[in-house]
Scaffold this active site. Structure first.
Site, PDB file in Angstrom:
ATOM      1  N   THR A 198      -1.970 -24.557 -24.670  1.00 29.93           N
ATOM      2  CA  THR A 198      -0.497 -24.489 -24.858  1.00 29.93           C
ATOM      3  C   THR A 198       0.016 -23.226 -24.165  1.00 29.93           C
ATOM      4  O   THR A 198       0.250 -23.258 -22.955  1.00 29.93           O
ATOM      5  CB  THR A 198      -0.098 -24.506 -26.346  1.00 29.93           C
ATOM      6  N   LYS A 219      -8.861 -23.428 -27.803  1.00 28.78           N
ATOM      7  CA  LYS A 219      -7.541 -23.053 -27.304  1.00 28.78           C
ATOM      8  C   LYS A 219      -6.836 -22.262 -28.389  1.00 28.78           C
ATOM      9  O   LYS A 219      -7.204 -22.322 -29.563  1.00 28.78           O
ATOM     10  CB  LYS A 219      -6.713 -24.257 -26.885  1.00 28.78           C
ATOM     11  N   THR A 223      -9.646 -22.367 -36.105  1.00 33.26           N
ATOM     12  CA  THR A 223      -8.405 -22.290 -35.358  1.00 33.26           C
ATOM     13  C   THR A 223      -8.188 -23.553 -34.565  1.00 33.26           C
ATOM     14  O   THR A 223      -9.110 -24.178 -34.102  1.00 33.26           O
ATOM     15  CB  THR A 223      -8.375 -21.118 -34.381  1.00 33.26           C
ATOM     16  N   GLU A 262      -1.328 -13.893 -27.201  1.00 31.81           N
ATOM     17  CA  GLU A 262       0.003 -13.785 -26.596  1.00 31.81           C
ATOM     18  C   GLU A 262       0.360 -12.316 -26.351  1.00 31.81           C
ATOM     19  O   GLU A 262       0.433 -11.527 -27.273  1.00 31.81           O
ATOM     20  CB  GLU A 262       1.042 -14.468 -27.489  1.00 31.81           C
ATOM     21  N   ASN A 304       7.497 -15.176 -27.691  1.00 35.51           N
ATOM     22  CA  ASN A 304       7.871 -15.864 -28.918  1.00 35.51           C
ATOM     23  C   ASN A 304       9.366 -15.897 -29.172  1.00 35.51           C
ATOM     24  O   ASN A 304       9.827 -16.643 -30.044  1.00 35.51           O
ATOM     25  CB  ASN A 304       7.120 -15.271 -30.100  1.00 35.51           C
ATOM     26  N   SER A 358       8.010 -23.052 -30.308  1.00 39.92           N
ATOM     27  CA  SER A 358       6.719 -23.606 -30.708  1.00 39.92           C
ATOM     28  C   SER A 358       6.739 -23.944 -32.183  1.00 39.92           C
ATOM     29  O   SER A 358       7.546 -23.440 -32.937  1.00 39.92           O
ATOM     30  CB  SER A 358       5.588 -22.641 -30.412  1.00 39.92           C
TER      31      SER A 358
END
EC number: 2.3.1.35
Lengths: 402, 402
Positions: A153, A179, A190, A273, A397, A402
């Site tokens: 993603t 991922k 996860t 991220e 973010n 998302s």
């Protein structure tokens, strides 16, 4: 951003596993976003799933199908999490399994569905179902890297790990892909890890190995303390290779499996991220493992520690303040010792007398930072991996729905 | 950044309280950084302090002096927290009390010391002690705004609140000042709140009123989940005005005090580091107040919710995911209802059927955001106030050595 350059490894074949992908334009066109994994008959399959109470529709269906029967296919889409979608989401997840089962000639209950991406939008079922025959047609034992790419993603790179281990004089292989880059504080596993081996492993043993391995890998990483609605980790043992039975075999297999799980989990943090640092937090001399984990996660989640890491600032006061607010009973802070790499930061409740800013700054300048916190209360330990908090994290973010 | 324009109120005198300040150049020259508050003889004084296990030297000394005797002076420096400073820090805090006691003709044990600022540096004692006579010379009943300015660190503005209440036919006044913008997840109280009234309140009652008031004000705010080593809130009742004794008087006084504590706590959030939004999180229909607080703080601490707020993105999936990972037993998420202002976001485990992006975006465009989460499990409630997570927060904390 991501920490370090990590190439996808050359992945050998795992006998009994084939992987196919398609571009189904689930969120946007022109990228692999649908993955099908075929598992040969007779394999053992174990799974762990998110403990988020709002877990996604595919998690409900995958758990049920895993209990019911012998899984033959995994189907994974990115671009849409099918979470917070109510009854429609459940019907969509079931319809995906039914259609793949029909095309492949297996019952719907032999298909486990997985989704990742935006929460709360209905799956684009037409496009998803259209992609299934394409993914099936591309099934290949060499499809590991394509599958790793097909589940990304906000990841900046695919994540894979491979190893071999000798069992009963034969070499067995363990391959895995994962991922994840944000909403990373797994609680069970996860979203998403898929690991396969050609070894033959009894179902109950496989479940134990996965549960214990995940507890020390995926459940010990955090980017931002947010547990996803879609976390899942699946471990497949196709049984085409050597049988893992003796205590020695189990120990060797466990060691190899744990290595792969940790490598995949760490790959998620390295690609966290906005990450500019890969941080290992080791807590030792705790009374219980839970206490060690509590201290490690309190430090790992502290925005002030994370921004100091981003700034390469050896701000030991923030680490000390985070340790001090961790939920530890009757905490004698004068016994706490904190090391940054080889440099002693804190002892006897304050800055170590030997500490110099120069020495601390030299360690902080690196991309890989080790922080070791000794509590002076017992013998239990925990290791947690995390990333820093950067402007890029906020940008990603604040922009990404998302 | 800060949310809204808030002027420091015109503060009336509280009989029995005088405030003085000095520029002592503790961190840098040219700003008020030392405050002395004189309390008339016979006052009642209550205090609450941080539960961080690494609490600062002045917190240890202030707690001991508060228990020992009748406080006559508070001395507060900004620019240096005197935390993580070991034995030297304790000696410095005690020497500060001794010198102020000598100058003012009271025992050292009648002085309570407070510090805020960088952790782990020794106090510049020469400059601090030189400032004490200057601060004493400037003592004035009108010194409230100067004192509010003298306790600021990364705050962009001084924070004060004032109110009056009728007790036994007489008007009593309650004044307070607070500071704080980062490392804000108070656990007892936040560094620093100083509140004074001319009412006469029995010592035991005063302690109860402060403890209960702080539980619903300072302990219900969070900027970044980090509990300071130096949190403290002090409540002074000088006894020069009306006596608070009857149940009616107590109820009225409590209501006025709680209003001041909440106003001061909210002022900290409005001035939170990098804040562009002031967010009220109300959780209701919980089984216990702790459960309501757990859900509220899980949402308030979620970096994904906080960045969505910064982006003015009505990303209900992130709120739902945060609610779902809160530590709530046997959580039936299908009963959860979430409202954003007047707009229903979530019901029956997914997006409300009446919801439109347009309606959600209109609410999110505002500076003041209300999120109401109904758990459908009981009758307990909690309200928590927080700010968003912006680029500015990262900049402040990657640059500021605190």
């Amino acid at each position: 951003m991501a920490v370090g350059k990590v190439l996808f490894p050359v992945m050998p074949v795992v006998e009994g596993v084939s992987l196919g992908t398609a571009e189904a334009a689930i969120k946007k066109p022109g990228r692999r976003d649908l993955v099908v994994i075929e598992i040969a008959e007779g394999a053992s399959v174990a799974g762990t799933f998110t403990r988020n109470a709002f877990c996604a529709a595919p998690v409900h269906v995958a758990k049920r199908h895993l209990v019911n029967g012998a899984p033959r296919f995994l189907v994974i889409n990115t671009g849409n999490a099918n979470a917070g979608t109510g009854d429609v989401g459940m019907r969509d997840a079931e319809a995906t399994c039914a259609e793949l089962g029909r095309l492949a000639g297996v019952p719907a209950s032999a298909v486990l569905p997985f989704s990742t991406g935006v929460i709360g939008e209905p799956l684009p079922m037409d496009r998803l179902l259209d992609g299934l025959p394409v993914a099936l047609a591309s099934l290949s034992a060499d499809g590991w890297q394509a599958a790793g790419e097909g589940i990304m993603t906000t990841d900046t790179r695919p994540k894979g790990a491979t190893t071999t281990v000798e069992i009963g004089g034969r070499t067995v292989t363990i391959n895995g892909v994962s991922k994840g880059a944000g909403m990373i504080k797994p609680n069970m596993a996860t979203m998403l890890g898929f690991v396969a081996t050609d070894a033959s492993v009894d179902q109950v043993l496989l479940e134990t190995l996965l549960r214990e391995g995940v507890a020390r890998s995926f459940n010990c990483i955090t980017v931002d303390s947010d547990t996803s609605t879609n976390d899942a980790c699946i471990l497949i043992a196709t049984g085409r290779g050597a049988k893992v039975t003796s205590d020695d075999d189990i120990a060797r297999f466990r060691e190899a499996l744990d290595r792969i799980l940790i490598e995949l989990a760490q790959a998620i943090i390295r690609d966290g991220e906005g990450a500019t640092k890969f941080v290992t937090l080791e807590v030792s001399e705790a009374r219980t493992r839970q206490e060690a984990l509590d201290v490690a996660f309190t430090v790992a989640h502290s925005p002030l520690v994370k921004t100091a890491l981003y700034a390469s600032d050896a701000n030991w006061g923030r680490i000390l303040a985070a340790v001090g607010r961790a939920p530890v009973d009757a905490f004698d802070v004068s016994r706490v010792v904190i090391d940054l790499g080889e440099v002693r930061l804190v002892e006897e409740g304050g800055r170590a007398s030997s500490y110099t800013e120069e020495a601390g700054s030299a360690v902080m300048a690196g991309e890989e930072i080790n922080i070791h916190i000794r509590l002076g209360r017992g013998e239990e330990t925990a290791t947690v991996w995390t990333s820093d908090l950067s402007h890029e994290y906020v940008s990603i973010n604040a922009d990404y729905r998302s």
